[in-house]
Design a protein around this motif. Sequence first.
Motif, short mmCIF file in Angstrom:
data_model
loop_
_atom_site.label_atom_id
_atom_site.label_comp_id
_atom_site.label_asym_id
_atom_site.label_seq_id
_atom_site.Cartn_x
_atom_site.Cartn_y
_atom_site.Cartn_z
N GLN A 19 0.83 -1.20 0.00
CA GLN A 19 0.00 0.00 0.00
C GLN A 19 0.86 1.25 0.00
OE1 GLN A 19 -2.56 -0.43 3.36
NE2 GLN A 19 -3.98 -1.82 2.30
N GLN A 20 1.96 1.21 0.74
CA GLN A 20 2.86 2.35 0.80
C GLN A 20 3.53 2.57 -0.56
OE1 GLN A 20 6.18 1.87 3.49
NE2 GLN A 20 6.13 4.03 4.02
N ALA A 21 3.87 1.50 -1.24
CA ALA A 21 4.52 1.62 -2.55
C ALA A 21 3.57 2.20 -3.59
CB ALA A 21 5.02 0.26 -3.02
N GLN A 22 2.28 1.95 -3.43
CA GLN A 22 1.32 2.48 -4.38
C GLN A 22 1.16 3.98 -4.22
OE1 GLN A 22 -2.19 0.19 -3.79
NE2 GLN A 22 -1.41 -1.56 -4.93
N LEU A 52 11.17 3.42 -9.39
CA LEU A 52 12.58 3.27 -9.77
C LEU A 52 13.32 4.59 -9.64
CD1 LEU A 52 14.75 1.37 -10.87
CD2 LEU A 52 14.05 2.06 -13.17
N LYS A 53 12.72 5.67 -10.10
CA LYS A 53 13.35 6.98 -9.98
C LYS A 53 13.53 7.36 -8.52
CE LYS A 53 13.05 11.80 -11.46
NZ LYS A 53 14.15 12.12 -10.61
N GLY A 54 12.54 7.07 -7.70
CA GLY A 54 12.65 7.35 -6.27
C GLY A 54 13.79 6.57 -5.62
N ALA A 55 13.94 5.31 -6.00
CA ALA A 55 15.01 4.49 -5.44
C ALA A 55 16.37 5.03 -5.87
CB ALA A 55 14.85 3.04 -5.89
N LEU A 56 16.50 5.41 -7.14
CA LEU A 56 17.78 5.95 -7.61
C LEU A 56 18.08 7.29 -6.97
CD1 LEU A 56 17.63 4.99 -11.38
CD2 LEU A 56 18.98 3.92 -9.58
N ASP A 57 17.06 8.10 -6.75
CA ASP A 57 17.27 9.38 -6.06
C ASP A 57 17.72 9.16 -4.62
OD1 ASP A 57 16.62 10.81 -8.32
OD2 ASP A 57 14.54 11.19 -7.71
N THR A 58 17.18 8.13 -3.97
CA THR A 58 17.59 7.82 -2.61
C THR A 58 19.05 7.40 -2.56
OG1 THR A 58 15.34 7.12 -2.05
CG2 THR A 58 17.11 6.35 -0.61
N PHE A 96 24.38 1.34 -3.11
CA PHE A 96 24.85 1.27 -4.49
C PHE A 96 25.03 -0.17 -4.94
CE2 PHE A 96 28.14 1.32 -7.78
CZ PHE A 96 27.53 2.17 -8.70
N ASP A 97 25.59 -1.01 -4.08
CA ASP A 97 25.76 -2.42 -4.43
C ASP A 97 24.42 -3.09 -4.67
OD1 ASP A 97 28.49 -2.18 -4.24
OD2 ASP A 97 28.64 -3.06 -2.23
N ALA A 98 23.43 -2.77 -3.84
CA ALA A 98 22.09 -3.35 -4.02
C ALA A 98 21.49 -2.88 -5.35
CB ALA A 98 21.19 -2.96 -2.86
N THR A 99 21.70 -1.63 -5.69
CA THR A 99 21.20 -1.10 -6.95
C THR A 99 21.84 -1.81 -8.14
OG1 THR A 99 20.86 1.06 -5.92
CG2 THR A 99 20.91 1.01 -8.32
N VAL A 100 23.13 -2.05 -8.06
CA VAL A 100 23.83 -2.75 -9.14
C VAL A 100 23.31 -4.18 -9.27
CG1 VAL A 100 26.09 -3.67 -9.84
CG2 VAL A 100 25.89 -1.32 -9.06
#
Length: 118
Positions: A19-22, A52-58, A96-100
């Motif tokens: 629900q939070q992700a929505q 995805l943009k939010g995760a990359l911004d974080t 960063f490692d998790a993102t990769v």
Amino acid sequence: MQIKGPGVSLYNQMQAMAQQAQGPQSAQRVQRPEPFGPASVNQSQSDFGVMLKGALDTVNGLQMNARGLASDVENGVEGVTIAQAMIAASKSSIAFDATVQVRNKVVEAYKEIMTMPV
């Protein structure tokens, strides 16, 4: 669906995160009677892009914070310790490692889909 047993709290946490992700947009969505008609819009693509943009911004924010703290330690700014800078650098590195790893899995899935026979 009724969940019983020790997995109830985990299920509740997963539902809360879904629900939070929505986000706040989910309350404003209108259900259309024809799901595949020309008037329907696939919201999952735009939601994924926003997520995805939010995760990359974080991740970017964590890296900028770590860089700033390291600079503050080098310049001798009061109130900033080496421990704070090292913790921020570790958080940034892990994110960063998790993102990769996520990127690698997405590329692997894309390659697998592209090699499927039609």
